[in-house]
Design a protein around this motif. Sequence first.
Motif, PDB file in Angstrom:
ATOM      1  N   THR A  54       0.960  -1.245  -0.533  1.00 49.22           N
ATOM      2  CA  THR A  54      -0.262  -0.174   0.185  1.00 49.22           C
ATOM      3  C   THR A  54       0.989   1.027   0.328  1.00 49.22           C
ATOM      4  N   LYS A  55       0.084   2.198  -0.402  1.00 51.34           N
ATOM      5  CA  LYS A  55       1.247   3.320  -0.494  1.00 51.34           C
ATOM      6  C   LYS A  55       1.915   3.813   1.307  1.00 51.34           C
ATOM      7  N   GLY A  56       1.131   3.721   2.105  1.00 52.25           N
ATOM      8  CA  GLY A  56       1.015   4.100   3.197  1.00 52.25           C
ATOM      9  C   GLY A  56       2.682   3.153   3.982  1.00 52.25           C
ATOM     10  N   GLU A  61       8.283   2.744   4.850  1.00 55.46           N
ATOM     11  CA  GLU A  61       9.349   1.983   4.018  1.00 55.46           C
ATOM     12  C   GLU A  61      10.791   3.205   4.105  1.00 55.46           C
ATOM     13  N   ALA A  62      10.259   4.046   3.065  1.00 58.30           N
ATOM     14  CA  ALA A  62      11.101   5.621   2.949  1.00 58.30           C
ATOM     15  C   ALA A  62      11.877   5.627   3.621  1.00 58.30           C
ATOM     16  N   ALA A  63      10.748   6.504   5.017  1.00 55.90           N
ATOM     17  CA  ALA A  63      10.712   7.350   5.895  1.00 55.90           C
ATOM     18  C   ALA A  63      12.294   6.475   6.860  1.00 55.90           C
ATOM     19  N   ARG A  64      12.156   4.661   7.143  1.00 57.46           N
ATOM     20  CA  ARG A  64      12.731   4.566   7.919  1.00 57.46           C
ATOM     21  C   ARG A  64      13.921   4.338   7.560  1.00 57.46           C
ATOM     22  N   SER A  65      13.931   4.571   5.386  1.00 53.73           N
ATOM     23  CA  SER A  65      15.326   4.002   5.205  1.00 53.73           C
ATOM     24  C   SER A  65      15.674   5.194   5.176  1.00 53.73           C
ATOM     25  N   GLU A  66      15.284   6.649   5.239  1.00 60.97           N
ATOM     26  CA  GLU A  66      16.085   7.936   4.723  1.00 60.97           C
ATOM     27  C   GLU A  66      16.591   8.083   6.340  1.00 60.97           C
TER      28      GLU A  66
END
Length: 83
Positions: A54-56, A61-66
């Motif tokens: 899902t988009k969430g 995942e993007a926020a965690r990797s950043e």
Amino acid sequence: MLVSYSPTRAAMPGVSIDGTAMGDIVNLRKARKRAARERDGERAAANRMTHGRTKGERSLEAARSETARRLLDAHKIDPGDAS
């Protein structure tokens, strides 16, 4: 009360499971294409279950990797500071 009985096409004598009567001419090219579409549809559904997010989930995942990247960059040692 009057109850009428109507058997399914598959239960009727002389009718195959896919609804065509025995002895009907079947276009093999169309039958192969229909079977391929069904296989592709099943494979697509399996891929959606496996790879679909899902988009969430993607944004999390993007926020965690950043965050992980920023923490790693904050702990880097510059080559000039090591001596």
